[in-house]
Scaffold this motif. Structure first.
Motif, PDB file in Angstrom:
ATOM      1  N   GLU A   1      -9.710   7.130  -3.888  1.00  0.00           N
ATOM      2  CA  GLU A   1      -9.985   7.774  -2.605  1.00  0.00           C
ATOM      3  C   GLU A   1      -9.011   7.287  -1.536  1.00  0.00           C
ATOM      4  OE1 GLU A   1     -13.913   8.808   0.044  1.00  0.00           O
ATOM      5  OE2 GLU A   1     -13.689   6.778  -0.753  1.00  0.00           O
ATOM      6  N   LEU A   2      -8.673   6.001  -1.557  1.00  0.00           N
ATOM      7  CA  LEU A   2      -7.731   5.444  -0.593  1.00  0.00           C
ATOM      8  C   LEU A   2      -6.365   6.112  -0.726  1.00  0.00           C
ATOM      9  CD1 LEU A   2      -6.799   3.331   1.476  1.00  0.00           C
ATOM     10  CD2 LEU A   2      -6.510   1.719  -0.413  1.00  0.00           C
ATOM     11  N   VAL A   3      -5.883   6.233  -1.947  1.00  0.00           N
ATOM     12  CA  VAL A   3      -4.583   6.880  -2.170  1.00  0.00           C
ATOM     13  C   VAL A   3      -4.626   8.329  -1.712  1.00  0.00           C
ATOM     14  CG1 VAL A   3      -2.972   7.616  -3.959  1.00  0.00           C
ATOM     15  CG2 VAL A   3      -3.943   5.331  -4.041  1.00  0.00           C
ATOM     16  N   SER A   4      -5.725   9.011  -2.023  1.00  0.00           N
ATOM     17  CA  SER A   4      -5.848  10.419  -1.649  1.00  0.00           C
ATOM     18  C   SER A   4      -5.820  10.596  -0.133  1.00  0.00           C
ATOM     19  CB  SER A   4      -7.144  10.990  -2.224  1.00  0.00           C
ATOM     20  OG  SER A   4      -7.335  12.315  -1.814  1.00  0.00           O
ATOM     21  N   LYS A   5      -6.516   9.735   0.599  1.00  0.00           N
ATOM     22  CA  LYS A   5      -6.555   9.865   2.060  1.00  0.00           C
ATOM     23  C   LYS A   5      -5.194   9.568   2.678  1.00  0.00           C
ATOM     24  CE  LYS A   5     -11.464   8.954   2.825  1.00  0.00           C
ATOM     25  NZ  LYS A   5     -12.466   8.069   3.475  1.00  0.00           N
ATOM     26  N   ILE A   6      -4.512   8.545   2.177  1.00  0.00           N
ATOM     27  CA  ILE A   6      -3.184   8.241   2.722  1.00  0.00           C
ATOM     28  C   ILE A   6      -2.215   9.365   2.404  1.00  0.00           C
ATOM     29  CG2 ILE A   6      -1.250   6.624   2.600  1.00  0.00           C
ATOM     30  CD1 ILE A   6      -3.229   4.410   2.058  1.00  0.00           C
TER      31      ILE A   6
ATOM     32  N   ILE B   1       0.818  -1.208   0.000  1.00  0.00           N
ATOM     33  CA  ILE B   1       0.000   0.000   0.000  1.00  0.00           C
ATOM     34  C   ILE B   1       0.855   1.263   0.000  1.00  0.00           C
ATOM     35  CG2 ILE B   1      -0.228  -0.034   2.510  1.00  0.00           C
ATOM     36  CD1 ILE B   1      -2.806   1.187  -0.122  1.00  0.00           C
ATOM     37  N   ASN B   2       1.968   1.262   0.686  1.00  0.00           N
ATOM     38  CA  ASN B   2       2.805   2.473   0.719  1.00  0.00           C
ATOM     39  C   ASN B   2       3.472   2.722  -0.633  1.00  0.00           C
ATOM     40  OD1 ASN B   2       2.261   3.181   3.382  1.00  0.00           O
ATOM     41  ND2 ASN B   2       3.846   1.812   4.174  1.00  0.00           N
ATOM     42  N   ARG B   3       3.765   1.682  -1.362  1.00  0.00           N
ATOM     43  CA  ARG B   3       4.377   1.870  -2.673  1.00  0.00           C
ATOM     44  C   ARG B   3       3.383   2.464  -3.670  1.00  0.00           C
ATOM     45  NH1 ARG B   3       6.868  -2.879  -6.637  1.00  0.00           N
ATOM     46  NH2 ARG B   3       7.315  -1.492  -8.403  1.00  0.00           N
ATOM     47  N   THR B   4       2.109   2.154  -3.500  1.00  0.00           N
ATOM     48  CA  THR B   4       1.115   2.699  -4.425  1.00  0.00           C
ATOM     49  C   THR B   4       1.028   4.217  -4.337  1.00  0.00           C
ATOM     50  OG1 THR B   4      -0.680   2.457  -2.803  1.00  0.00           O
ATOM     51  CG2 THR B   4      -0.269   0.611  -4.280  1.00  0.00           C
ATOM     52  N   ILE B   5       1.430   4.797  -3.210  1.00  0.00           N
ATOM     53  CA  ILE B   5       1.345   6.254  -3.060  1.00  0.00           C
ATOM     54  C   ILE B   5       2.418   6.933  -3.893  1.00  0.00           C
ATOM     55  CG2 ILE B   5       1.192   8.126  -1.388  1.00  0.00           C
ATOM     56  CD1 ILE B   5      -0.949   5.936  -1.114  1.00  0.00           C
ATOM     57  N   THR B   6       3.577   6.336  -3.973  1.00  0.00           N
ATOM     58  CA  THR B   6       4.712   6.976  -4.642  1.00  0.00           C
ATOM     59  C   THR B   6       4.918   6.476  -6.071  1.00  0.00           C
ATOM     60  OG1 THR B   6       6.204   5.311  -3.691  1.00  0.00           O
ATOM     61  CG2 THR B   6       5.869   7.350  -2.454  1.00  0.00           C
ATOM     62  N   ASP B   7       4.377   5.331  -6.410  1.00  0.00           N
ATOM     63  CA  ASP B   7       4.615   4.731  -7.720  1.00  0.00           C
ATOM     64  C   ASP B   7       3.289   4.647  -8.461  1.00  0.00           C
ATOM     65  OD1 ASP B   7       5.258   3.237  -9.932  1.00  0.00           O
ATOM     66  OD2 ASP B   7       6.497   1.787  -8.840  1.00  0.00           O
TER      67      ASP B   7
ATOM     68  N   GLY C   1      -9.717   6.585   9.665  1.00  0.00           N
ATOM     69  CA  GLY C   1     -10.871   6.761   8.799  1.00  0.00           C
ATOM     70  C   GLY C   1     -10.561   6.588   7.320  1.00  0.00           C
ATOM     71  N   ILE C   2      -9.551   5.788   7.000  1.00  0.00           N
ATOM     72  CA  ILE C   2      -9.166   5.609   5.597  1.00  0.00           C
ATOM     73  C   ILE C   2     -10.105   4.642   4.897  1.00  0.00           C
ATOM     74  CG2 ILE C   2      -7.303   4.839   4.077  1.00  0.00           C
ATOM     75  CD1 ILE C   2      -5.331   5.691   6.246  1.00  0.00           C
ATOM     76  N   LEU C   3     -10.472   3.564   5.580  1.00  0.00           N
ATOM     77  CA  LEU C   3     -11.381   2.570   5.009  1.00  0.00           C
ATOM     78  C   LEU C   3     -12.559   2.372   5.943  1.00  0.00           C
ATOM     79  CD1 LEU C   3      -8.922  -0.220   3.745  1.00  0.00           C
ATOM     80  CD2 LEU C   3     -10.066   1.522   2.375  1.00  0.00           C
ATOM     81  N   THR C   4     -13.708   2.104   5.346  1.00  0.00           N
ATOM     82  CA  THR C   4     -14.867   1.744   6.152  1.00  0.00           C
ATOM     83  C   THR C   4     -14.757   0.272   6.566  1.00  0.00           C
ATOM     84  OG1 THR C   4     -16.049   1.325   4.098  1.00  0.00           O
ATOM     85  CG2 THR C   4     -16.379   3.468   5.119  1.00  0.00           C
ATOM     86  N   THR C   5     -15.652  -0.161   7.416  1.00  0.00           N
ATOM     87  CA  THR C   5     -15.506  -1.463   8.060  1.00  0.00           C
ATOM     88  C   THR C   5     -15.492  -2.620   7.063  1.00  0.00           C
ATOM     89  OG1 THR C   5     -16.636  -0.592  10.005  1.00  0.00           O
ATOM     90  CG2 THR C   5     -16.471  -2.988   9.807  1.00  0.00           C
TER      91      THR C   5
END
Length: 1417
Positions: free
Chosen positions: A939-944, A913-919, A961-965
């Motif tokens: 939306e997930l990338v934007s929130k992180i 998941i952390n690599r998806t933010i930068t790559d 609050g990044i993901l709902t249940t």
């Protein structure tokens, strides 16, 4: 202190400092430089002056709008209303009067009360700090109020307050208009007066006395002058104004709808993002589809699933499952109950708990497997496979639709307000498909049409809704309705039994209801219902026909009877195909439709798992075949006999026999007009849907094979581990043209980043070769990829291998210097071919040429086939997964199957998941994670990214609050958070929420973390006291680092552990425990297959487009001879593939046989294909011997016939076709010894003359008889004149020499040469002369009309005329003329004969004479 222009919005007015005199003497002491600067500043060019005036005008308009806006706001919000003042008087005992005078204040300041206001009111409503204009000044309590008072003195915007107060019109009091300069002067004068008033008022400020300029400067240095944040106030005020003026602006008003859809910003997209439901479950189709829309299906309940959902789905799962689990001799018949329970659990997990397939397969596999808790030694057996889970998902969606439609049907029935026991007791309980729902709704509509309230009574959730006002639609009254409302319905009752009673007798195969027989004969009985009026009376036969029609319609519409017929077709239907007249001619033995051209009685069971019926439907759509779906005669007869038995009476009277005959006619009508046509229509759709599912599933399986492979791995490289990403050097020569194409070389590091690219001309020159060697030496790639578009790539590959090996293949003793142990390979380039021209590559590498981007695509494929396929997006449907059948499947259905494959493999591998933010390239995998999709992934990338761009542990998904249940539960086990080795050794507190958790870098779901910690603790033989104060997962880090962890974890008895868990909490975790053990040993280990070597045929197809079909041994191909040697001839195919013809295969042993020569194109038979891609050898061996070529290759190209081939029909058609050919040959066969004679028909003659010169002639046989000939000559391109010639005195024996060739009464010739010279050539010369005239215009007659009109517009005083070819009568012309601008274009025919032109009947021997004849006429 000098004020700046920025302090005043209008840039005017002087600022007078406290303690300074108010005269102009100080101005003389200004610095000379400052004076020069100011003076220069006022000397501007005229252009600059005009621009400044325009800017000032715009600024004034903007200020005026803003003033009005604030004035309205203060009037609405800031004033104390009368009710408020009354309330203050009641509570304080004071008197408050609303002031009628107002001071307008800018930038939201409080309005000042009048100077003479009551002191009591001042106690409640404070005066403005800026209100200094009155005589009575407030007493200053502290130093802070100095800055409040000074704000008015030093704030140049206070002048703006006066501007607001002193409004002006466009005209002065005297009525004379004022220009802008005069208005500016007036404004300056007013400001000066106001400043003087302020200076006078300052004398009454005791707190300002004794403060000189230096003191003020010191105060300003420390505290500022109060203007530091004026820019913010102005910005806020302007933003507020703009916001209020544009409060109705939305995305829809700014962007095009297509752009909004492209960026997933529609209202449906926002709703999908907000709902706590996996994205793919919210869509009607694949998330890859551009037509994907939000699903409107209602949520299905667990009660619906438990009632009959599992049984419904299980019976439709697959024929193999039914055979294995539900047949009496099935292998797993004893596990039938466990299978139903597994299907029930799966449906509940999917449609109630909303878990996606990967989650169930990975984290709930124990619930779809059989494990005997009472026998730990029994093996675990998987009841359902991964493809079957997707099948259950599809069937569950169909069942959900069935439940919704069934509920809607019940509501419609209840709205009718009737009681029908046949519906409630028989029909509704039997509904198990949407077809039955549709049949039942149609049946109810027929039976209770008069009770129907409105058209919406029988609508469903997914039917199209009619918005707006509902107009009354014209209704179609059927013959059944007319008959039902007439007296004929009473005659129909005379058949003695109701239609639904007949159906019940038929379904139950027994006589539940008996016929009430009539004593009279049917015709006599029918006469009783005839109209008394003889003019209106119908014959008894017609009355009986209508009565039969009533009963036949009711039986034919009965849902149970229709369903029974569908089941018969499903099991026993046969398909036959016959060609149309067009199909007989077009479908030859090499045509793709040939296998089923004469199909006869093929069972539908054999069609389901194939694509043949899709081809049949396609051929039918092209009007090449007709399709017949029917039942075997014995099945049909048995059904008909049963229905007659259910309808007939057993009495032996004559009248009963006659009535039974009428009932038999009813049954025949039911069969032929209702049941069979409806069943055939359903069967066609059923076969089409099943075969589309089969083909799309095959395409998905093929994609799964292509992406379920690890990155390239070289076992000889000791530094690489299986699953590691290799560094790649990719090179391509493009099309391999030395004059146009350079060699592009791209290096991608093991992080997927392009580090370097170069372009060289060749690998032969020393300089360029050294440059290539240098990049290999510096970058040290782990693999070298060679790709291209032609077979020249093989030469490049061979050269690269020589350089890497350090020696030439031609001279093994020669060396190039460095030797590299790097493999050089080919890989599939289908993705690279798409990538190097699409928008994604241009966005990522805009500076690279297309060939270099092609190399990037090759390198990325080697590093991660999965990532590259995922990055293709919706374009993935353009790739070929099934060369022959893929085009038959709708794009949306294909995308669903392809998306399933991507989802399976992405979740199998996991996503960092952390690599998806930068790559951004790696980010393409995220939408395929379980629970996510394109919208939720963004939306997930934007929130992180907002939280800092990285996560420390999985807990942050929920706590931040990044993901709902539900999304978290679906996705958590597949989103990895990589851990450094140091993190495993570091100790963290038990309550440290920011501590990294080693379990977050495993496939273990957070709900199973406690099990993992328990296993780690037991494996290390630790007690809870030993790890009491440590982070809960600290023990996991210890077991991961333990060198004997494999041994320690293997010693754990997981079977007993699983049984104890089941006994304690009914949790099934046997498979989960195995997963936990594997993840503790090898977190996120590579589970994909190794990167496969490419097949030689794939390389050949990639470089030449040749396939095993096009190079099949025995086929005849055209080849070009480019080199000849005594023992061998070298040839080249059109695709660039080279071949050889050995000496023994060149020519036959005949003495006169000619050998192939260089530069000639010859025919050759393929006798062998040599492919060795590792050594870059691609070669075809052929034979050019006449004996081999003459045999033809029809047998090799012929399509294989289906085993259900109708040989009788085929032979009959072949016989008819052969007779027609013989008749045509006999009719047209004439032998005339003339160079212009050919045995052509009309189309052949025109095709032959198409490439000839104008005036060329073909003499050919005529269809008018044996004594006729046809002459065709070329008038112009695509224009030919056909002349019928009568051969007078024709003698078939050829003995008569007095033959004459008659064209018409005026033109007769003694031989063909004379006819050609004196008739055809003469007309051709006249046509050429007229076409060479300046008044002739090529093209159509309409184009000439337009030309004449344009010419007349340019020369209105003249008349215009011109000639053009008569396309309807080849060989003649049209003369078009326009007399004047008010007239219309007239057209006169010009006939051409060998001796003259004819304008009507007037001859003209030449073109000038023709023009004169026109002018005279």
């Amino acid at each position: 202190m000098q004020g700046t222009a920025d302090d005043d919005e209008e840039g005017e007015g002087d600022v007078v400092e406290p303690g300074q005199p108010d005269d102009s003497s100080e101005e003389e002491e200004e610095d000379a430089d400052e004076e020069r600067r100011i003076r220069e500043g006022f000397i501007v060019d005229e252009d600059e002056e005009e621009e400044e005036e325009e800017d000032e005008e715009e600024e004034r308009k903007r200020r005026k709008r803003r003033k009005k806006h604030h004035r309205r706001r203060r009037e609405e919000e800031d004033d104390l209303e009368e009710d408020d003042l009354d309330l203050l008087e009641e509570n304080t005992g004071g008197t408050f009067k609303k002031s009628r005078l107002k001071r307008l204040v800018r930038r939201g300041r409080s309005e000042s009360p009048p100077t003479a206001s009551s002191s009591k009111r001042r106690a409640v409503v404070e005066s403005s700090d800026e209100d200094l204009d009155g005589d009575a000044l407030p007493k200053v309590q502290d130093i802070q109020q100095i800055w409040d008072d000074q704000r008015d003195e030093f704030d140049d915007d206070a002048d703006g307050d006066i501007d607001d107060f002193i409004e002006y019109d466009d005209e002065e009091e005297g009525g004379m208009p004022m220009d802008e300069r005069a208005r500016e002067e007036q404004r300056k004068e007013r400001r000066r007066q106001q400043q003087e008033l302020r200076r006078k008022s300052r004398a009454a400020h005791p707190e300002l006395a004794g403060i000189d300029a230096n003191a003020w400067a010191e105060i300003h240095d420390v505290f500022g002058d109060g203007h530091e944040y004026d820019w913010a106030l102005v910005a806020d005020e302007e933003a507020e104004y703009e916001q209020e003026t544009q409060k109705d602006m939305t995305l829809q008003t700014v962007f095009e709808p297509s752009e909004i859809r492209e960026h997933l910003l529609t209202e449906d997209d926002n709703l999908i993002r907000a709902r706590d439901t996996p994205e793919r479950m919210q869509l009607t189709t694949s998330s890859l589809s551009e037509a994907a829309s939000i699903s409107l299906h209602q949520t299905i309940t667990a009660e619906d699933l438990n009632k009959d959902g599992a049984r419904w789905v299980t019976l439709r799962l697959s024929p193999e499952k039914q055979k294995q689990f539900f047949s009496a001799d099935g292998t797993f018949q004893h596990l039938q109950g466990e299978l139903v329970m597994a299907v029930t659990f799966t449906l509940r997990a999917m449609f109630v708990e909303e878990y996606e397939v990967p989650f169930i397969w990975t984290h709930r596999r124990d619930y779809i497997s059989h494990f005997d808790a009472n026998d730990a030694r029994s093996p675990r057996f998987e009841l359902l496979t991964l493809p079957e889970l997707w099948r259950i998902h599809a069937l569950g969606q169909k069942y959900r639709s069935l439940v919704e439609r069934r509920n809607a049907l019940s509501a419609s029935y209840n709205r009718l307000g009737v009681t029908d026991t046949y519906y409630t007791d028989e029909i509704f309980p039997a509904i198990d498909g949407v077809e039955l729902v549709a049949d039942t709704s149609e049946w109810l509509l027929m039976k209770y049409k008069d009770r129907k309230q409105n058209a919406a009574a029988f609508s469903f959730h997914d039917d199209d809704e009619v918005e707006g006002k509902k107009h009354k639609m014209p209704s179609r009254v059927s013959a059944y309705e007319l008959a039902k409302k007439s007296i004929v319905s009473r005659l129909a009752d005379g058949f003695g039994i109701a239609s639904h009673e007949v159906v019940l007798n038929f379904v139950n195969e027994t006589r539940l209801h008996y016929v009430d027989n009539q004593n009279l004969d049917p015709l006599i009985y029918a006469e009783q219902f005839a109209d008394p009026d003889p003019a209106k009376a119908l014959a008894p036969e017609e009355l009986l026909r209508r009565a039969r029609m009533i009963i036949a319609t009711e039986l034919g519409k009965d849902p149970l009877l229709r369903d029974h017929m569908r089941q018969l077709f499903r099991k026993n239907a046969l398909v036959s195909v016959s060609p149309t007249d067009r199909g007989r001619a077009k479908i030859d033995e090499q045509h793709v439709y040939y296998p089923f051209k004469y199909l006869l009685n093929k069972p539908v069971e054999t069609l389901i798992e194939s694509s043949q019926f899709l081809y049949i439907l396609k051929a039918e759509q092209e009007l090449l075949v007709t399709v017949t779906i029917h039942l075997p005669s014995e099945i049909k007869d048995n059904f008909e006999r049963r229905l007659i038995d259910a309808f007939s009476s057993d009495l032996l009277r004559e009248s009963t026999k006659a009535w039974n005959e009428e009932r038999s006619r009813v049954v025949q009508e039911v069969m032929e007009q209702h049941l069979i046509p409806a069943a055939v229509k359903w069967m066609r759709e059923f076969l089409r849907e099943e075969e589309e599912d089969y083909v799309s599933s095959r395409c998905g399986d093929e994609l799964r094979k292509r992406i379920d492979i690890a990155p390239y791995y070289n076992p000889q490289n000791s530094q690489m581990k299986f699953g590691d990403t290799p560094s790649v050097l990719a090179l391509s020569w493009g099309k391999g043209d030395p004059q146009k194409d350079a060699i592009c070389i791209v290096f991608m590091d093991n992080g997927g980043r392009m580090r370097e690219w170069i372009k060289i001309d060749n690998l032969v020159d020393t300089e360029t070769r050294d440059e290539f060697v240098d990049i290999i030496r510096r970058r040290k790639p782990e693999v070298i990829i060679v790709g291209g578009f032609t077979l020249a790539t093989a030469k490049l590959s061979q050269r690269v291998k020589e350089i890497v090996a350090g020696r030439s293949s031609y001279d093994p003793n020669s060396t190039f210097g460095d030797v590299f142990d790097i493999p050089v390979i080919y890989v599939s380039d289908e993705l690279a071919r798409i990538y190097h021209h699409n928008s994604r590559s241009k966005l990522e590498f805009s500076s690279l040429p297309p060939n270099a981007r092609y190399c990037v695509g090759l390198a990325r494929y080697v590093q991660s086939p999965l990532n590259e396929y995922a990055a293709v997006g919706p374009d993935i449907a353009a790739l070929s997964f099934d060369d022959e059948d893929q085009h038959l499947v709708p794009i949306d259905k294909l995308l669903v199957s392809l998306e399933h494959a991507l989802v399976d493999v992405v979740n199998k591998v996991g996503v960092d998941i952390n690599r998806t933010i930068t790559d951004r390239y790696y980010q393409h995998l995220l939408p395929f994670v379980c629970g996510l999709g394109p919208r939720k992934a963004r939306e997930l990338v934007s929130k992180i990214d907002e939280l800092g761009g990285s996560l420390v542990n999985r807990n942050q998904f929920i706590k931040s609050g990044i993901l709902t249940t539900k999304i978290f539960l679906n996705a958590a086990g597949f989103l990895r958070i990589t851990q450094e080795q140091d993190d495993l050794k570091t100790k963290h507190r038990m309550d440290d929420e920011q501590a990294p958790d080693p379990l977050d870098d495993t496939r273990i779901h957070p709900e199973d973390y406690e099990l993992a910690r328990k296993m780690a603790t037991d494996a290390l033989e630790l007690d809870e006291e030993d790890i009491h104060d440590e982070h809960p997962s600290h023990v996991v880090g210890l077991i991961m680092q333990d060198r004997e962890n494999d041994k320690k974890l293997s010693e754990l008895n997981l079977d007993e552990f699983a049984i104890s868990l089941f006994n304690a909490s009914q949790e099934m975790k046997r498979h989960t425990l195995n997963v936990i053990r594997d993840e503790l040993l090898r977190p996120f280990s590579e589970q994909r297959s190794p990167f496969p070597p490419i097949d030689g045929w794939k390389v050949l197809t990639m470089l030449s487009s040749e396939t095993q079909k096009t190079l099949h041994i025995g086929l005849i191909v055209s080849v070009h001879v480019y080199r000849t040697k005594p023992e061998v001839v070298h040839v080249r195919l059109d695709s660039g593939l080279e071949g050889v013809i050995k000496h023994e295969y060149l020519v036959d042993d005949n003495p006169g046989a000619e050998k192939p020569v260089k530069g000639k194109t010859i025919q050759g038979v393929i006798i062998d294909v040599k492919i060795d891609h590792e050594h870059d050898i691609f070669e075809v061996e052929l034979s050019s011997r006449w004996s081999d070529v003459a045999e033809n290759d029809t047998e090799f190209r012929r399509k294989q016939r289906d085993i259900y081939w109708n040989r009788t029909h085929y032979e009959k058609d072949q016989d008819i076709l052969a007779r027609k050919k013989r008749a045509e040959v006999t009719k047209t066969r004439r032998i005339i010894k003339h160079p212009n004679f050919h045995n052509f028909n009309t189309s052949h003659a025109e095709q032959y003359l198409d490439s000839q010169q104008r005036g060329d002639v073909v003499i050919r046989p005529s269809s008018k008889g044996i004594d006729h000939l046809a002459v065709t000559w070329k008038v112009d391109d695509k224009l030919y004149q056909h002349i019928d010639i009568t051969e007078k005195g024709y003698d078939p024996t050829g003995q008569n020499t007095d033959t004459q060739f008659v064209v018409d009464a005026s033109h007769t010739y003694i031989d063909l040469d004379e006819l050609i010279v004196r008739h055809i050539n003469a007309m051709s010369r006249r046509v050429e002369d007229l076409m060479a005239h300046d008044r002739f215009k090529p093209g159509s007659e309409d184009e000439l009309h337009l030309f004449l009109k344009n010419q007349l517009l340019a020369n209105p005083a003249k008349s215009m005329y011109g000639f053009t070819l008569n396309r309807k009568r080849p060989g003649h012309f049209n003369l078009c003329f326009l007399a004047n601008k008010d007239s219309t274009v007239q057209t006169w025919p010009v006939r051409v004969t060998p001796e003259a032109y004819y304008l009507f009947e007037a001859p003209a021997v030449g073109v000038p004479e023709l023009c004169d004849a026109f002018k005279v006429r």
